[in-house]
Design a protein around this motif. Structure first.
Motif, PDB file in Angstrom:
ATOM      1  N   ILE A   1       0.841  -1.202   0.000  1.00 47.78           N
ATOM      2  CA  ILE A   1       0.000   0.000   0.000  1.00 47.78           C
ATOM      3  C   ILE A   1       0.873   1.248   0.000  1.00 47.78           C
ATOM      4  CG2 ILE A   1      -1.683   1.337   1.311  1.00 47.78           C
ATOM      5  CD1 ILE A   1      -2.869  -1.264   2.315  1.00 47.78           C
ATOM      6  N   ALA A   2       1.888   1.259   0.835  1.00 48.91           N
ATOM      7  CA  ALA A   2       2.766   2.431   0.936  1.00 48.91           C
ATOM      8  C   ALA A   2       3.493   2.688  -0.379  1.00 48.91           C
ATOM      9  CB  ALA A   2       3.770   2.228   2.071  1.00 48.91           C
ATOM     10  N   ARG A   3       3.989   1.634  -1.029  1.00 54.18           N
ATOM     11  CA  ARG A   3       4.703   1.799  -2.303  1.00 54.18           C
ATOM     12  C   ARG A   3       3.789   2.391  -3.364  1.00 54.18           C
ATOM     13  NH1 ARG A   3       7.106  -3.849  -3.669  1.00 54.18           N
ATOM     14  NH2 ARG A   3       7.402  -2.844  -5.700  1.00 54.18           N
ATOM     15  N   LEU A   4       2.569   1.894  -3.439  1.00 51.34           N
ATOM     16  CA  LEU A   4       1.624   2.392  -4.434  1.00 51.34           C
ATOM     17  C   LEU A   4       1.246   3.841  -4.156  1.00 51.34           C
ATOM     18  CD1 LEU A   4      -0.528  -0.838  -4.645  1.00 51.34           C
ATOM     19  CD2 LEU A   4       0.642   0.208  -6.601  1.00 51.34           C
ATOM     20  N   LYS A   5       0.969   4.145  -2.905  1.00 52.50           N
ATOM     21  CA  LYS A   5       0.570   5.505  -2.557  1.00 52.50           C
ATOM     22  C   LYS A   5       1.715   6.498  -2.791  1.00 52.50           C
ATOM     23  CE  LYS A   5      -1.788   6.262   1.209  1.00 52.50           C
ATOM     24  NZ  LYS A   5      -2.968   6.985   0.690  1.00 52.50           N
ATOM     25  N   ASP A   6       2.938   6.081  -2.506  1.00 52.19           N
ATOM     26  CA  ASP A   6       4.079   6.953  -2.746  1.00 52.19           C
ATOM     27  C   ASP A   6       4.212   7.294  -4.228  1.00 52.19           C
ATOM     28  OD1 ASP A   6       4.720   7.044  -0.073  1.00 52.19           O
ATOM     29  OD2 ASP A   6       6.320   5.546  -0.190  1.00 52.19           O
ATOM     30  N   ALA A   7       3.726   6.375  -5.074  1.00 54.12           N
ATOM     31  CA  ALA A   7       3.789   6.592  -6.524  1.00 54.12           C
ATOM     32  C   ALA A   7       2.547   7.306  -7.051  1.00 54.12           C
ATOM     33  CB  ALA A   7       3.963   5.263  -7.237  1.00 54.12           C
ATOM     34  N   GLY A   8       1.641   7.673  -6.149  1.00 55.51           N
ATOM     35  CA  GLY A   8       0.444   8.398  -6.560  1.00 55.51           C
ATOM     36  C   GLY A   8      -0.669   7.517  -7.084  1.00 55.51           C
ATOM     37  N   ILE A   9      -0.610   6.213  -6.817  1.00 56.17           N
ATOM     38  CA  ILE A   9      -1.637   5.284  -7.273  1.00 56.17           C
ATOM     39  C   ILE A   9      -2.673   5.091  -6.163  1.00 56.17           C
ATOM     40  CG2 ILE A   9      -2.100   2.903  -7.980  1.00 56.17           C
ATOM     41  CD1 ILE A   9       0.625   2.887  -9.326  1.00 56.17           C
ATOM     42  N   VAL A  10      -3.939   5.159  -6.537  1.00 60.79           N
ATOM     43  CA  VAL A  10      -5.042   4.996  -5.590  1.00 60.79           C
ATOM     44  C   VAL A  10      -5.182   3.518  -5.245  1.00 60.79           C
ATOM     45  CG1 VAL A  10      -7.529   5.254  -5.266  1.00 60.79           C
ATOM     46  CG2 VAL A  10      -6.231   7.019  -6.483  1.00 60.79           C
ATOM     47  N   VAL A  11      -5.263   3.196  -3.958  1.00 57.13           N
ATOM     48  CA  VAL A  11      -5.331   1.804  -3.496  1.00 57.13           C
ATOM     49  C   VAL A  11      -6.728   1.508  -2.963  1.00 57.13           C
ATOM     50  CG1 VAL A  11      -4.374   0.085  -1.923  1.00 57.13           C
ATOM     51  CG2 VAL A  11      -2.880   1.836  -2.919  1.00 57.13           C
ATOM     52  N   ILE A  12      -7.391   0.499  -3.579  1.00 55.71           N
ATOM     53  CA  ILE A  12      -8.759   0.146  -3.185  1.00 55.71           C
ATOM     54  C   ILE A  12      -8.858  -1.363  -2.973  1.00 55.71           C
ATOM     55  CG2 ILE A  12     -11.206   0.298  -3.751  1.00 55.71           C
ATOM     56  CD1 ILE A  12     -10.606   2.576  -5.628  1.00 55.71           C
ATOM     57  N   PRO A  13      -8.661  -1.864  -1.745  1.00 52.07           N
ATOM     58  CA  PRO A  13      -8.862  -3.286  -1.479  1.00 52.07           C
ATOM     59  C   PRO A  13     -10.357  -3.638  -1.414  1.00 52.07           C
ATOM     60  CG  PRO A  13      -7.432  -2.240   0.152  1.00 52.07           C
ATOM     61  CD  PRO A  13      -8.138  -1.155  -0.586  1.00 52.07           C
ATOM     62  N   SER A  14     -10.670  -4.900  -1.678  1.00 56.66           N
ATOM     63  CA  SER A  14     -12.031  -5.414  -1.508  1.00 56.66           C
ATOM     64  C   SER A  14     -12.107  -6.195  -0.209  1.00 56.66           C
ATOM     65  CB  SER A  14     -12.413  -6.334  -2.675  1.00 56.66           C
ATOM     66  OG  SER A  14     -12.402  -5.627  -3.891  1.00 56.66           O
ATOM     67  N   VAL A  15     -13.214  -6.031   0.530  1.00 53.26           N
ATOM     68  CA  VAL A  15     -13.365  -6.700   1.818  1.00 53.26           C
ATOM     69  C   VAL A  15     -14.782  -7.252   1.940  1.00 53.26           C
ATOM     70  CG1 VAL A  15     -11.672  -5.209   2.939  1.00 53.26           C
ATOM     71  CG2 VAL A  15     -14.090  -4.608   3.028  1.00 53.26           C
ATOM     72  N   GLY A  16     -14.927  -8.179   2.864  1.00 49.09           N
ATOM     73  CA  GLY A  16     -16.244  -8.758   3.108  1.00 49.09           C
ATOM     74  C   GLY A  16     -16.651  -8.677   4.561  1.00 49.09           C
ATOM     75  N   ALA A  17     -15.907  -7.892   5.352  1.00 52.74           N
ATOM     76  CA  ALA A  17     -16.226  -7.761   6.773  1.00 52.74           C
ATOM     77  C   ALA A  17     -15.737  -6.412   7.283  1.00 52.74           C
ATOM     78  CB  ALA A  17     -15.573  -8.892   7.583  1.00 52.74           C
ATOM     79  N   ARG A  18     -16.406  -5.890   8.305  1.00 59.74           N
ATOM     80  CA  ARG A  18     -16.039  -4.583   8.847  1.00 59.74           C
ATOM     81  C   ARG A  18     -14.618  -4.570   9.373  1.00 59.74           C
ATOM     82  NH1 ARG A  18     -19.286  -2.305  13.949  1.00 59.74           N
ATOM     83  NH2 ARG A  18     -18.094  -3.983  14.949  1.00 59.74           N
ATOM     84  N   ARG A  19     -14.196  -5.618  10.054  1.00 55.21           N
ATOM     85  CA  ARG A  19     -12.853  -5.617  10.645  1.00 55.21           C
ATOM     86  C   ARG A  19     -11.767  -5.548   9.567  1.00 55.21           C
ATOM     87  NH1 ARG A  19     -14.625 -10.877  10.854  1.00 55.21           N
ATOM     88  NH2 ARG A  19     -13.181 -12.505  10.112  1.00 55.21           N
ATOM     89  N   HIS A  20     -12.048  -6.160   8.404  1.00 54.10           N
ATOM     90  CA  HIS A  20     -11.077  -6.093   7.314  1.00 54.10           C
ATOM     91  C   HIS A  20     -10.993  -4.670   6.767  1.00 54.10           C
ATOM     92  CE1 HIS A  20     -12.093 -10.608   6.655  1.00 54.10           C
ATOM     93  NE2 HIS A  20     -11.194 -10.435   7.609  1.00 54.10           N
ATOM     94  N   ALA A  21     -12.139  -3.991   6.686  1.00 50.15           N
ATOM     95  CA  ALA A  21     -12.149  -2.605   6.229  1.00 50.15           C
ATOM     96  C   ALA A  21     -11.362  -1.728   7.200  1.00 50.15           C
ATOM     97  CB  ALA A  21     -13.583  -2.107   6.104  1.00 50.15           C
ATOM     98  N   GLU A  22     -11.555  -1.953   8.481  1.00 48.69           N
ATOM     99  CA  GLU A  22     -10.833  -1.164   9.487  1.00 48.69           C
ATOM    100  C   GLU A  22      -9.325  -1.385   9.370  1.00 48.69           C
ATOM    101  OE1 GLU A  22     -14.202  -1.035  13.045  1.00 48.69           O
ATOM    102  OE2 GLU A  22     -12.839  -2.755  12.878  1.00 48.69           O
ATOM    103  N   LYS A  23      -8.932  -2.622   9.099  1.00 45.91           N
ATOM    104  CA  LYS A  23      -7.503  -2.940   9.002  1.00 45.91           C
ATOM    105  C   LYS A  23      -6.856  -2.211   7.820  1.00 45.91           C
ATOM    106  CE  LYS A  23      -6.193  -7.023   7.514  1.00 45.91           C
ATOM    107  NZ  LYS A  23      -5.876  -8.479   7.488  1.00 45.91           N
ATOM    108  N   VAL A  24      -7.449  -2.325   6.621  1.00 43.26           N
ATOM    109  CA  VAL A  24      -6.811  -1.706   5.452  1.00 43.26           C
ATOM    110  C   VAL A  24      -6.888  -0.179   5.515  1.00 43.26           C
ATOM    111  CG1 VAL A  24      -7.137  -3.727   3.984  1.00 43.26           C
ATOM    112  CG2 VAL A  24      -8.903  -1.950   4.025  1.00 43.26           C
ATOM    113  N   ALA A  25      -7.937   0.346   6.154  1.00 44.65           N
ATOM    114  CA  ALA A  25      -8.017   1.805   6.325  1.00 44.65           C
ATOM    115  C   ALA A  25      -6.883   2.281   7.228  1.00 44.65           C
ATOM    116  CB  ALA A  25      -9.371   2.190   6.907  1.00 44.65           C
ATOM    117  N   ALA A  26      -6.603   1.528   8.291  1.00 43.83           N
ATOM    118  CA  ALA A  26      -5.512   1.894   9.192  1.00 43.83           C
ATOM    119  C   ALA A  26      -4.162   1.797   8.505  1.00 43.83           C
ATOM    120  CB  ALA A  26      -5.540   0.994  10.432  1.00 43.83           C
TER     121      ALA A  26
END
Length: 353
Positions: free
Chosen positions: A107-132
């Protein structure tokens, strides 16, 4: 005049409309992705069934077809995920989407290059993890969706995730028209993502015989007999036979398909074993489930590429029961956005009244 719905998703990805085409293996190729991008949506190129060289060629082909932003879907647990991230950075792809939570370092490598990162999740806890971890947005799919899916309906999962994270949320699972987009926006989502609806367009490269099979049925089933994990597909005689098959025959079929996938993908046996170890660790799967995962790409290819619905499985959301036409991507997206804007205006007039 073209309708416009300005949301955090459109601003984040630089697209005109808050509509995403998901990265479906063997389906989301350059033709479909560029048609979605030209229509103002966010097209996502599916790379899991491509070699690194094939992915580079596919990105170049999309670029030759459109100047609009688009994305690439990556397998976070692939042994060459880092090389694929490098490829996206090299070609300045707008969006990197992931079927599983990517490592924080990716995620950090992509964001440093200006690429938008959008993971797919199926549970709230997974969303919280990737957001953090710094993800720019998250795509959340409810149980109505096709392919690998969970048991919680979108109407229950979506508000949980919207309330849990402060990044844009894209809703998937059960969407096919403007009413769904309006409903998702009302829940607090920034847009919707659709797979089955885009598969059933004139711009999709799926063979006509397979599209007719989709249009002629309304019955889906969640099976574990494809790869050991819950997978929503069209109910067909082949799927019924898989459901009746025993564990031994399933493993024999998986070994055979693993060999076929190795030849098609160009992967080495050590590479496949490394990917299997990554899958086993990331999802706590048994070796039997890891081995069965080889069934997915080959059974999907039989239908989606070879045009043999009798020999392959067809991932499908429950919305297939509500689809009866094959519009172009431009007709589809324009119709969805126009209908959604009308619904929202109507609600505002009703409230004002």
């Amino acid at each position: 005049m073209e309708q416009a719905l300005d949301t955090p998703l459109t601003r984040l990805a630089g697209v005109r409309h808050p509509v995403v085409q998901t990265g479906m293996g063997w389906v989301a190729g350059p033709r479909l992705v560029s048609a979605v991008a030209d229509a103002g949506g966010l097209g996502i190129l599916a790379s899991a069934t491509m070699t690194l060289d094939q992915l580079a060629s596919a990105i170049a082909e999309v670029r030759s077809r459109t100047d609009a932003p688009f994305g690439v879907n990556l397998r976070a647990d692939a042994s060459d995920a880092g090389d694929r991230v490098d490829l996206l950075i090299k070609h300045r792809v707008t969006v990197a989407s992931f079927a599983l939570a990517p490592r924080q370092e990716l995620i950090a490598r992509l964001k440093d290059a200006g690429i938008v990162v959008i993971p797919s999740v199926g549970a709230r806890r997974h969303a919280e993890k990737v957001a953090a971890w710094g993800a720019d947005a998250v795509l959340v799919q409810g149980g109505e969706g096709g392919g690998h899916t969970g048991a919680v309906a979108t109407t229950l999962l979506l508000p949980q995730v919207v309330d849990a994270v402060d990044i844009p949320v894209i809703a998937a699972g059960g969407f096919f028209d403007g009413r769904g987009l309006a409903a998702a926006l009302a829940y607090g989502a920034a847009g919707v993502a659709m797979g089955t609806r885009f598969l059933l367009t004139r711009d999709s490269s799926v063979p006509d015989a397979v599209k007719r099979t989709y249009l002629g049925t309304s019955d889906t089933v969640v099976t574990r007999q494809v790869d050991g994990m819950p997978h929503r597909v069209l109910r067909t005689p082949l799927v019924d036979a898989l459901e009746r098959s025993g564990r031994v025959s399933g493993l024999v079929r998986a070994v055979r398909n693993a060999a076929r996938f190795r030849r098609v993908s160009g992967m080495s046996w050590p590479g496949m074993i490394r990917d299997g170890l990554a899958m086993k660790h990331g999802k706590e799967l048994t070796w039997s489930q890891v081995l069965m995962a080889a069934n997915t790409p080959m059974l999907l290819k039989a239908a989606m590429v070879d045009g043999r619905p009798d020999l392959g499985v067809m991932a499908s959301g429950q919305v297939v029961a509500l689809i009866d036409d094959l519009p172009s991507c431009e007709e589809l997206i324009d119709g969805i956005v126009t209908q959604a804007a009308g619904v929202l205006r109507g609600l505002g007039a009703n409230l004002a009244g």
